[in-house]
Scaffold this motif. Structure first.
Motif, short mmCIF file in Angstrom:
data_model
loop_
_atom_site.label_atom_id
_atom_site.label_comp_id
_atom_site.label_asym_id
_atom_site.label_seq_id
_atom_site.Cartn_x
_atom_site.Cartn_y
_atom_site.Cartn_z
N GLY A 283 -0.20 17.89 -6.96
CA GLY A 283 -1.03 19.28 -6.44
C GLY A 283 -2.57 19.12 -6.64
N GLN A 284 -3.19 17.58 -6.74
CA GLN A 284 -4.35 17.32 -6.94
C GLN A 284 -4.89 16.54 -5.59
N ARG A 285 -6.33 16.55 -5.56
CA ARG A 285 -6.97 15.84 -4.60
C ARG A 285 -7.32 14.73 -5.18
N VAL A 286 -7.14 13.54 -4.32
CA VAL A 286 -7.28 12.01 -4.76
C VAL A 286 -8.34 11.63 -3.63
N GLY A 287 -9.58 11.00 -4.13
CA GLY A 287 -10.57 10.46 -3.16
C GLY A 287 -10.16 8.95 -3.15
N VAL A 288 -9.83 8.43 -1.91
CA VAL A 288 -9.68 7.18 -1.63
C VAL A 288 -10.95 6.68 -1.09
N PHE A 289 -11.36 5.75 -1.64
CA PHE A 289 -12.86 5.06 -1.09
C PHE A 289 -12.58 3.41 -0.88
N TYR A 290 -12.60 3.03 0.56
CA TYR A 290 -12.34 1.75 0.86
C TYR A 290 -13.73 1.20 1.11
N CYS A 291 -13.90 -0.17 0.85
CA CYS A 291 -15.00 -1.03 1.07
C CYS A 291 -14.53 -2.28 1.39
N GLY A 292 -14.76 -2.82 2.73
CA GLY A 292 -14.35 -4.07 3.02
C GLY A 292 -14.43 -4.33 4.65
N ALA A 293 -13.71 -5.27 5.04
CA ALA A 293 -13.67 -5.70 6.56
C ALA A 293 -12.64 -4.33 7.10
N GLN A 294 -12.84 -4.05 8.49
CA GLN A 294 -12.12 -3.11 9.14
C GLN A 294 -10.60 -3.39 9.15
N VAL A 295 -10.24 -4.58 8.97
CA VAL A 295 -8.77 -4.72 8.90
C VAL A 295 -7.66 -3.75 8.38
N LEU A 296 -8.15 -3.15 7.14
CA LEU A 296 -7.33 -2.14 6.32
C LEU A 296 -7.55 -0.91 6.68
N VAL A 297 -8.47 -0.54 7.40
CA VAL A 297 -8.90 1.01 7.60
C VAL A 297 -7.66 1.71 8.28
N LYS A 298 -7.18 1.36 9.34
CA LYS A 298 -6.11 1.84 10.13
C LYS A 298 -4.98 2.31 9.10
N GLU A 299 -4.51 1.30 8.46
CA GLU A 299 -3.23 1.30 7.40
C GLU A 299 -3.60 2.34 6.21
N LEU A 300 -4.71 2.29 5.77
CA LEU A 300 -5.07 3.04 4.55
C LEU A 300 -5.32 4.33 5.08
N ARG A 301 -5.90 4.68 5.97
CA ARG A 301 -6.37 5.98 6.51
C ARG A 301 -5.02 6.79 6.88
N GLU A 302 -4.05 6.08 7.62
CA GLU A 302 -3.00 6.61 8.08
C GLU A 302 -1.91 7.03 6.67
N TRP B 23 0.87 -1.26 -0.04
CA TRP B 23 0.06 0.20 -0.01
C TRP B 23 0.87 1.26 0.01
N TRP B 24 2.03 1.30 0.75
CA TRP B 24 2.92 2.58 0.76
C TRP B 24 3.26 2.79 -0.77
N GLU B 25 3.69 1.53 -1.65
CA GLU B 25 4.23 1.88 -2.94
C GLU B 25 2.99 2.45 -3.72
N VAL B 26 1.95 1.47 -3.47
CA VAL B 26 0.58 2.30 -4.23
C VAL B 26 0.56 3.74 -3.93
N TYR B 27 0.35 4.16 -2.98
CA TYR B 27 0.20 5.62 -2.62
C TYR B 27 1.02 6.57 -2.92
N LYS B 28 2.50 6.01 -2.96
CA LYS B 28 3.50 6.67 -3.55
C LYS B 28 3.51 7.06 -5.16
#
Length: 194
Positions: A155-174, A142-147
């Motif tokens: 310089g742009q805004r990117v909307g990140v939309f996650y749907c699934g189990a709670q397990v990835l929320v903390k990592e993706l949000r951080e 995920w770090w490489e994907v965000y990078k």
């Protein structure tokens, strides 16, 4: 969450397993809007339509779907093929990961990775997903994907939309927060968990 994606020029969609359903709906909506816009431009009617090229968003979509078993994909095979076939403008980047097979580069998955690559190169069809969309083994870095997205959308805004189990929320949000602070790209995170 479903309508918020239209506010962004770049959208990052992430699904775990069966949670791909709302993301597939978003992808189909984007494809339908692109077809309508493309048809209006070809007919010379784009200026009269309420959806002009300057107001239609998003212009780039990154779709990451992570699932454990190949059987999970069976539910969506025809839909993914339909979206992949309809998407002629190169706006949507598909990234499908199957976690029950060791990551690419791992010696334990070497033979299947070789067969996977050769079949895709020869037939243009993925042996894991059974579609034109090539599946990857293991989990995304995920770090490489965000990078990568941050570099592509400075310089742009990117909307990140996650749907699934709670397990990835903390990592993706951080990661969204970290990359928003450390780069000129601003990631805005939304979630729908179950």
């Amino acid at each position: 969450m479903a309508q918020d994606y239209k506010q962004y020029e770049a959208v990052f969609l992430i699904s775990l397993g069966i949670a791909a359903t709302p993301m597939i709906s978003i992808l189909k909506d984007i494809i339908n809007n692109m077809k309508q816009l493309h048809g209006d431009i070809e007919s010379g009617d784009a200026t009269n339509n309420s959806m002009s090229s300057s107001s239609f968003r998003p212009w780039r979509v990154y779709f990451y779907w992570v699932f454990r078993e190949q059987g999970s994909f069976d539910w969506f095979r025809s839909i993914i093929d339909e979206v992949a076939e309809a998407e002629k403008m190169g706006v949507i980047e598909f990234n499908i990961y199957i976690t029950s097979i060791y990551e690419e580069g791992d010696v334990r998955s070497g033979l299947i990775a070789m067969l996977h690559f050769l079949n895709y190169a020869k037939n243009g069809n993925d042996i894991i997903s059974g579609t034109r969309v090539k599946a990857h083994f293991g989990r995304p870095n995920w770090w490489e994907v965000y990078k990568s997205i941050a570099l592509n959308h400075q310089g742009q805004r990117v909307g990140v939309f996650y749907c699934g189990a709670q397990v990835l929320v903390k990592e993706l949000r951080e990661l969204a927060r970290d990359f928003s602070r450390k780069t000129t790209t601003k990631f805005e995170f939304f979630k729908d968990t179950f």
